[in-house]
Design an enzyme around this catalytic site. Structure first.
Site, short mmCIF file in Angstrom:
data_model
loop_
_atom_site.label_atom_id
_atom_site.label_comp_id
_atom_site.label_asym_id
_atom_site.label_seq_id
_atom_site.Cartn_x
_atom_site.Cartn_y
_atom_site.Cartn_z
N HIS A 81 0.82 -1.21 0.00
CA HIS A 81 0.00 0.00 0.00
C HIS A 81 0.86 1.27 0.00
O HIS A 81 1.21 1.79 1.06
CB HIS A 81 -0.87 -0.05 1.27
CG HIS A 81 -1.98 0.94 1.30
ND1 HIS A 81 -3.16 0.71 1.98
CD2 HIS A 81 -2.11 2.18 0.76
CE1 HIS A 81 -3.95 1.76 1.86
NE2 HIS A 81 -3.34 2.66 1.13
N LEU A 84 2.41 6.61 -4.94
CA LEU A 84 3.59 7.12 -5.63
C LEU A 84 3.28 8.37 -6.45
O LEU A 84 4.17 8.97 -7.04
CB LEU A 84 4.23 6.03 -6.49
CG LEU A 84 4.71 4.78 -5.72
CD1 LEU A 84 5.40 3.79 -6.65
CD2 LEU A 84 5.61 5.15 -4.55
N ARG A 85 2.00 8.74 -6.51
CA ARG A 85 1.54 10.05 -7.04
C ARG A 85 1.80 10.28 -8.52
O ARG A 85 1.58 11.41 -9.00
CB ARG A 85 2.15 11.21 -6.24
CG ARG A 85 1.91 11.14 -4.74
CD ARG A 85 0.46 11.27 -4.38
NE ARG A 85 0.27 11.44 -2.95
CZ ARG A 85 -0.72 10.88 -2.26
NH1 ARG A 85 -1.63 10.12 -2.86
NH2 ARG A 85 -0.84 11.08 -0.97
N ASP A 172 -9.03 3.01 -3.13
CA ASP A 172 -8.41 3.58 -1.91
C ASP A 172 -8.41 5.10 -1.91
O ASP A 172 -8.19 5.75 -2.93
CB ASP A 172 -6.97 3.09 -1.75
CG ASP A 172 -6.36 3.62 -0.46
OD1 ASP A 172 -7.01 3.49 0.58
OD2 ASP A 172 -5.25 4.17 -0.51
N HIS A 199 -10.95 0.27 1.20
CA HIS A 199 -10.74 1.34 2.18
C HIS A 199 -12.08 1.47 2.90
O HIS A 199 -13.05 2.00 2.34
CB HIS A 199 -10.38 2.63 1.44
CG HIS A 199 -10.34 3.86 2.28
ND1 HIS A 199 -9.26 4.72 2.28
CD2 HIS A 199 -11.24 4.42 3.12
CE1 HIS A 199 -9.49 5.73 3.10
NE2 HIS A 199 -10.70 5.57 3.62
N HIS A 252 -5.60 -0.77 5.74
CA HIS A 252 -5.34 0.08 6.92
C HIS A 252 -6.42 0.04 8.01
O HIS A 252 -7.03 1.06 8.33
CB HIS A 252 -5.04 1.52 6.52
CG HIS A 252 -5.93 2.15 5.47
ND1 HIS A 252 -7.30 2.01 5.43
CD2 HIS A 252 -5.62 2.97 4.44
CE1 HIS A 252 -7.78 2.70 4.42
NE2 HIS A 252 -6.78 3.29 3.80
N ASP A 325 0.89 2.58 3.76
CA ASP A 325 0.04 3.68 3.29
C ASP A 325 0.88 4.97 3.13
O ASP A 325 0.43 6.07 3.45
CB ASP A 325 -1.16 3.92 4.22
CG ASP A 325 -2.22 4.80 3.56
OD1 ASP A 325 -2.09 5.13 2.37
OD2 ASP A 325 -3.20 5.16 4.26
N HIS A 329 2.78 14.27 0.64
CA HIS A 329 2.04 15.49 0.30
C HIS A 329 3.00 16.67 0.32
O HIS A 329 3.90 16.75 1.16
CB HIS A 329 0.92 15.76 1.32
CG HIS A 329 -0.23 14.79 1.21
ND1 HIS A 329 -1.08 14.76 0.13
CD2 HIS A 329 -0.65 13.81 2.05
CE1 HIS A 329 -1.98 13.80 0.31
NE2 HIS A 329 -1.75 13.20 1.46
O1 DOR Z 1 -4.42 9.27 4.73
C1 DOR Z 1 -4.61 8.80 3.61
N1 DOR Z 1 -4.02 9.33 2.53
N2 DOR Z 1 -5.47 7.79 3.48
C2 DOR Z 1 -5.85 7.32 2.28
O2 DOR Z 1 -6.61 6.41 2.22
C3 DOR Z 1 -5.35 7.99 1.04
C4 DOR Z 1 -4.06 8.65 1.27
C5 DOR Z 1 -3.65 9.59 0.16
O3 DOR Z 1 -3.82 9.24 -1.00
O4 DOR Z 1 -3.11 10.65 0.47
#
Ligand code: DOR
Length: 469
Positions: A81, A84-85, A172, A199, A252, A325, A329
């Protein structure tokens, strides 16, 4: 700040490595742990596979010798999980940086989540990501979405994604809210032999939530989401597995009630597995007392009783896997009020140490005695199982781009190895992380247990805790 750690010696005998070739590598002086047991042994890898395992092996001419003194040599870790954006949010992470973060964390294979922009809801986007992943320093498998655009309405073309080797499907970031859609998805997935990964969150119970609903959310005046929002969907999906005979993986899990439901489903013989994250094993919602957005995550950090139940679920074998997970960001998404902050935290580079602390150490941790109970500890082998061979099976790694993962460490097996020192302490410095983002809740904290070397498909991609490319 800690003293910079000296990279353990790397020695080369004979000829320098020819670029593009997989070197012969000797991992020397460690204790090998895999599913079959534990023994002191050197491991020789050549041509991408393990060629010999034994004590005091002769070093072949031209081989690279990696010092594993004081270390455990285990099958490469596997993360079910990670975010990788790429495509769409490459300023937060990309496949290349995410894979390097994974390798530094001891992972040799990860499953990239499909909530990209555009999402991985068709073969064209999935193929692009797989092609990019083919050049990364660890194996990149992908999950496809369950529904088109993750909108929860129409099933994604799972068949064409499965033809590419995709074995896990998830929306997810959101749960599939419509029970009828989830039922059809499970039926369809069953026919394809793939797994749906949910999820679990009933959105109707979570409007505007930024944290767990409980004592801390009341004190802080922050809207919360109750554990029941997760548990309702866990219970519904287990019922749908009973109905459809499909296969389900629960992402998660964060609440004590979810662990109880997972255990009951297993006792019934249903094909249901579940994962927990390092952060849900380590933190409670009290971390949000200062409104620190680094601790905002979905599902949210919950109570000490929930943390204790997740740990117990790992000890009892109810929980099948630990997955990070990893959710990078950009600062702009986190340096805002809690209500507006993006949920998620980095996980790959700290996971092993955090889990070792939560499940193997933990002496003096108030979480252990929160419910007045003494929890037993897991052996390191059990922890590695939760982070390597058990997730490798859930992901059906051998059938997808992840390849054969999770060991055993035996001649002929692919040389995917993680070598770590369980006693080395280090302080987490976000600026030294390989991830393109910095949103780790562990910044400035001391952790014990450090990955020294990672070998992926025979190539030493991390040596002396430093990335090699
Ligand atoms: O905290 C989270 N961030 N939970 C998720 O299910 C998605 C993830 C994200 O993509 O940033």
């Amino acid at each position: 700040m800690p003293e910079p750690t000296e990279a353990p010696p790397v020695t080369h005998r004979g000829a320098a490595r020819v670029p593009g070739t997989v070197p012969t590598v000797v991992v020397r002086g460690g204790t090998v742990i895999d599913e079959s047991g534990q023994r002191r042994a050197d491991v020789v890898c050549s041509g991408g596979t393990v060629s010999a395992v034994g004590e005091g092996l002769e070093v072949p001419s031209g081989a690279t010798v990696l010092d594993a003194g004081g270390c455990l040599v285990v099958p490469g870790l596997v993360d079910l999980h990670v975010h990788l954006r790429e495509p769409g949010n490459e300023d937060a992470e990309c496949i290349d940086t995410g894979a390097r973060a994974a390798a530094l964390g001891g992972f040799t294979a990860v499953v990239a989540m499909p909530n990209t922009d555009p999402p991985l809801d068709n073969a064209a986007v999935a193929s692009e990501v797989l092609a990019l992943g083919a050049g990364a320093v660890c194996k990149i498998a992908v999950a496809g979405t369950i529904t088109v655009g993750r909108a929860g309405e129409h099933l994604a073309p799972m068949g064409e994604l499965a033809d590419l080797g995709v074995r896990l499907f998830t929306d997810d970031g959101a749960g599939v809210q419509d029970s009828g859609v989830m039922r059809r998805a499970l039926e369809y997935a069953r026919g394809l032999g793939v797994t749906l990964a949910e999820h679990c969150e009933d959105r109707a119970l979570a409007p505007g939530a930024a944290m767990h609903e409980g004592e801390w959310s009341s004190r802080l005046g922050v809207p919360g989401v109750p554990a029941e929002a997760e548990e309702l969907m866990v219970a519904r999906d287990i019922a749908l597995v009973r109905l459809t005979k499909g296969r389900l993986h629960l992402l998660h899990l964060s609440s004590a009630g979810s662990v109880v439901l997972l255990g009951a489903a297993k006792a019934e013989g249903l094909a249901v597995t579940g994962e927990v994250t390092p952060h849900h094993l380590a933190f409670t919602d009290a971390e949000l007392a200062d409104y620190d957005t680094a601790f905002k995550v979905y599902p949210p950090l919950r109570t000490a009783a929930d943390v204790a139940a997740l740990r117990k679920g790992c000890v009892a074998g109810t929980v099948d896997a630990i997955a990070t997970d990893h959710a990078p960001h950009r600062p702009e998404a986190k340096d805002v009020p809690l209500a507006d902050a993006a949920p998620g935290m980095l996980g790959l580079e700290t996971a092993l140490a955090v889990v070792l602390g939560a499940l193997c150490g933990g002496e003096g941790s108030p979480l252990y005695s929160a419910s007045g109970e003494q929890l037993s500890r897991l052996s390191t082998r059990d922890v590695v199982g939760l982070m390597s061979w058990r997730p490798a099976r859930i992901a059906q790694m051998a059938l997808c781009q992840g390849g054969d993962q999770g060991g055993p460490i035996t001649p002929g097996a692919p040389a995917n190895l993680c070598v770590f020192d369980p006693t080395e302490s280090w302080v987490v410095d976000p600026l030294r992380m390989a991830s393109r983002s910095r949103n780790t809740p562990w910044a400035g904290r001391k952790l014990t247990g450090r990955v020294r070397h990672t070998i992926c498909a025979g190539e030493p991609v991390v040596v002396g805790a430093e990335a090699q490319r």
